[in-house]
Design a protein around this motif. Structure first.
Motif, short mmCIF file in Angstrom:
data_model
loop_
_atom_site.label_atom_id
_atom_site.label_comp_id
_atom_site.label_asym_id
_atom_site.label_seq_id
_atom_site.Cartn_x
_atom_site.Cartn_y
_atom_site.Cartn_z
N MET A 266 -56.91 -13.20 89.92
CA MET A 266 -57.56 -14.25 88.99
C MET A 266 -56.81 -15.25 88.38
SD MET A 266 -60.58 -11.45 87.68
CE MET A 266 -61.48 -12.83 86.68
N GLY A 267 -55.54 -14.72 87.90
CA GLY A 267 -54.77 -15.89 87.00
C GLY A 267 -54.70 -15.00 85.41
N VAL A 268 -55.24 -14.09 85.50
CA VAL A 268 -55.07 -13.52 84.07
C VAL A 268 -53.72 -13.31 83.54
CG1 VAL A 268 -55.69 -11.63 82.69
CG2 VAL A 268 -57.28 -12.39 84.07
N ASN A 269 -53.31 -13.58 82.52
CA ASN A 269 -52.01 -13.55 82.09
C ASN A 269 -51.51 -12.02 81.41
OD1 ASN A 269 -53.36 -16.51 81.02
ND2 ASN A 269 -51.62 -16.64 82.63
N TYR A 270 -52.52 -11.78 80.35
CA TYR A 270 -51.82 -10.45 79.60
C TYR A 270 -52.92 -9.41 79.78
CZ TYR A 270 -48.75 -13.32 76.89
OH TYR A 270 -47.72 -14.24 76.38
N GLY A 271 -52.60 -8.15 79.32
CA GLY A 271 -53.56 -7.03 79.39
C GLY A 271 -53.33 -6.41 78.11
N LEU B 5 -49.62 -3.24 85.12
CA LEU B 5 -49.82 -4.62 84.61
C LEU B 5 -48.45 -5.32 84.86
CD1 LEU B 5 -51.45 -4.05 81.44
CD2 LEU B 5 -52.48 -5.45 83.03
N ILE B 6 -47.33 -4.62 84.84
CA ILE B 6 -46.09 -5.19 84.87
C ILE B 6 -45.84 -5.39 86.55
CG2 ILE B 6 -43.35 -4.92 84.80
CD1 ILE B 6 -44.06 -3.59 82.05
N ALA B 7 -46.12 -4.41 87.03
CA ALA B 7 -46.15 -4.38 88.82
C ALA B 7 -46.92 -5.51 89.27
CB ALA B 7 -46.57 -3.14 89.20
N ASN B 8 -47.71 -6.16 88.57
CA ASN B 8 -48.73 -7.12 89.02
C ASN B 8 -48.48 -8.35 88.43
OD1 ASN B 8 -50.70 -6.01 91.19
ND2 ASN B 8 -50.78 -4.38 89.57
N GLY B 9 -47.31 -8.24 87.67
CA GLY B 9 -46.80 -9.66 86.99
C GLY B 9 -47.65 -10.24 85.61
N THR C 40 -48.33 -9.27 81.56
CA THR C 40 -47.66 -8.89 80.29
C THR C 40 -48.73 -7.96 79.56
OG1 THR C 40 -46.49 -11.10 80.48
CG2 THR C 40 -46.57 -9.68 78.21
N PRO C 41 -48.09 -6.97 79.37
CA PRO C 41 -48.82 -5.86 78.53
C PRO C 41 -48.79 -6.23 77.02
CG PRO C 41 -47.22 -4.55 79.88
CD PRO C 41 -47.10 -6.04 79.88
N GLN D 269 -38.23 -5.40 81.25
CA GLN D 269 -39.49 -5.36 80.98
C GLN D 269 -40.10 -5.47 79.65
OE1 GLN D 269 -39.87 -2.03 83.59
NE2 GLN D 269 -40.45 -3.27 85.38
N VAL D 270 -39.28 -4.57 78.92
CA VAL D 270 -39.83 -4.36 77.36
C VAL D 270 -39.40 -5.72 76.44
CG1 VAL D 270 -39.35 -3.04 75.25
CG2 VAL D 270 -39.42 -1.83 77.42
N ALA D 271 -38.42 -6.25 77.00
CA ALA D 271 -37.92 -7.67 76.19
C ALA D 271 -39.19 -8.60 76.47
CB ALA D 271 -36.72 -8.21 76.63
N SER D 272 -39.99 -8.77 77.61
CA SER D 272 -40.85 -9.80 77.41
C SER D 272 -42.32 -9.29 77.25
CB SER D 272 -40.74 -10.31 78.96
OG SER D 272 -40.90 -9.35 79.83
N LEU D 273 -42.59 -8.09 76.72
CA LEU D 273 -44.01 -7.71 76.55
C LEU D 273 -44.41 -7.72 75.01
CD1 LEU D 273 -43.71 -4.56 75.22
CD2 LEU D 273 -43.79 -3.66 77.42
N VAL D 274 -45.47 -7.44 74.59
CA VAL D 274 -46.01 -7.57 73.36
C VAL D 274 -46.59 -6.31 72.83
CG1 VAL D 274 -47.52 -8.95 71.67
CG2 VAL D 274 -46.55 -10.05 73.74
N ILE D 275 -46.02 -6.11 71.55
CA ILE D 275 -46.37 -4.77 70.95
C ILE D 275 -47.35 -5.36 69.69
CG2 ILE D 275 -45.84 -2.69 69.56
CD1 ILE D 275 -43.16 -2.66 71.31
N ALA D 276 -48.60 -4.64 69.66
CA ALA D 276 -49.42 -4.90 68.45
C ALA D 276 -49.64 -3.85 67.56
CB ALA D 276 -50.81 -5.45 68.94
N TYR D 277 -49.14 -4.07 66.26
CA TYR D 277 -49.48 -2.73 65.45
C TYR D 277 -50.69 -3.04 64.75
CZ TYR D 277 -49.02 -0.37 61.00
OH TYR D 277 -49.43 0.60 59.82
N GLU D 278 -51.58 -2.25 65.06
CA GLU D 278 -52.84 -2.17 64.46
C GLU D 278 -53.31 -0.79 63.59
OE1 GLU D 278 -55.14 -5.05 66.85
OE2 GLU D 278 -55.74 -3.28 67.39
N PRO D 279 -53.19 -0.92 62.20
CA PRO D 279 -53.22 0.28 61.39
C PRO D 279 -55.03 0.70 61.48
CG PRO D 279 -52.75 -1.40 59.77
CD PRO D 279 -52.58 -2.00 61.37
N ILE D 280 -55.22 1.91 61.98
CA ILE D 280 -56.69 2.01 62.41
C ILE D 280 -57.81 1.79 61.15
CG2 ILE D 280 -58.39 3.67 63.27
CD1 ILE D 280 -55.97 4.86 64.94
N TRP D 281 -57.14 2.09 60.05
CA TRP D 281 -57.60 1.97 58.76
C TRP D 281 -57.90 0.49 58.40
CZ3 TRP D 281 -54.55 -0.37 55.30
CH2 TRP D 281 -52.94 -0.31 55.69
N ALA D 282 -57.47 -0.38 59.13
CA ALA D 282 -57.39 -1.73 58.88
C ALA D 282 -58.23 -2.62 59.88
CB ALA D 282 -56.37 -2.59 58.69
N ILE D 283 -59.12 -1.90 60.91
CA ILE D 283 -59.55 -2.51 61.90
C ILE D 283 -61.06 -2.58 61.83
CG2 ILE D 283 -60.07 -2.12 64.33
CD1 ILE D 283 -57.53 -1.43 64.87
#
Ligand code: 3PY
Length: 251
Positions: free
Chosen positions: A86-91, A116-120, A122-123, A158-172
């Motif tokens: 479909m052209g989605v970039n991130y998951g 996700l990575i196998a399909n191109g 970015t997680p 693979q890790v260098a190009s992905l994104v990590i999101a830190y989300e403290p649950i108490w702040a969601i």
């Protein structure tokens, strides 16, 4: 140089009509993509509308969940292969709502990242601790444990190009935000975890977002922290005006 990444996480909040209106309102208002990357994450039912609206713009699109198999008898699941077609970039994977309400495990998240990575794609891998874990002062080992599990068997590239999101649950969804210092402390620890698992170059390249009630009023302070490269934004991404303000946090 890590390009800041501001991503809306709409969750289960918009229908295709609202999606089309929202994205039409962003036209001509997106930031220079070399300064800030703009992303919207939406449920599968809205993705095609988002992609149509974003065509020819610098807006990138994220799914909010995917399965780890490409195809088969998995009723109701979303194929990472189809997302790529479909052209989605991130998951977005491993959000605390999915871990909590839908019982996603660290192992599932690792499999989803690989698919996700196998399909191109970015997680965007979410992690974060509960209030209880924070109060017990165990958040460091908790978050680095989540990261180690999510990245299992991934290569440094693979890790260098992905994104990590830190989300403290108490702040969601609570209106509570981690202070910039609290957010920085954990984002730094995530980077150190990546350096220990891989190397310094990988750690310096991976982008780390803060998520948890990020909004126009606190985005600047949070983004000024050295290890925070972006935001994964819930409520404040639902209104075009505040999302545009967040995208232009640099002024
Ligand atoms: C929030 O901002 O509340 C989020 O959960 C973003 O993912």
């Amino acid at each position: 140089m890590r390009t800041p990444i501001i991503a809306g996480n709409w969750k289960m909040n918009k229908n295709p009509k609202e999606t089309a209106e929202f994205v039409a309102g962003l036209k001509g208002k997106l930031p220079d993509p070399s300064k800030v990357e703009a992303v919207i994450g939406a449920p599968a039912v809205d993705l095609q509308t988002l992609l149509d609206g974003a065509a020819g713009t610098d807006l990138h699109i994220a799914s909010e969940n995917n399965y780890f198999e490409d195809a088969g008898a998995f009723t109701g699941e979303t194929s990472p292969k189809v997302l790529a077609e479909m052209g989605v970039n991130y998951g977005i994977i491993g959000h605390s709502e999915r871990r909590g309400y839908f019982h996603e495990t660290d192992e599932d998240i690792n499999k989803k990242a690989k698919a996700l990575i196998a399909n191109g794609l970015t997680p965007i891998i979410c992690c974060g601790e509960t209030l209880e874990t924070r109060k017990a002062n165990k958040f460091g080992e908790w978050v680095s444990g989540q990261i180690k599990a999510a990245l299992k068997d991934l290569t440094a590239d693979q890790v260098a190009s992905l994104v990590i999101a830190y989300e403290p649950i108490w702040a969601i969804g609570t209106g509570e935000t981690a202070t910039p210092e609290q957010a920085q402390e954990v984002c730094h620890l995530i980077r150190e975890t990546v350096a220990d698992l891989y190397d310094q170059t990988t750690a310096e390249n991976v982008r780390i977002q803060y998520g948890g009630s990020m909004k126009p009023a606190n985005v600047k302070e949070l983004m000024a922290q050295p290890d925070i490269d972006g935001g994964l934004i819930g409520g404040a991404s639902l209104q075009p005006d505040s999302f545009i303000e967040l995208l232009h946090y640099q002024g």
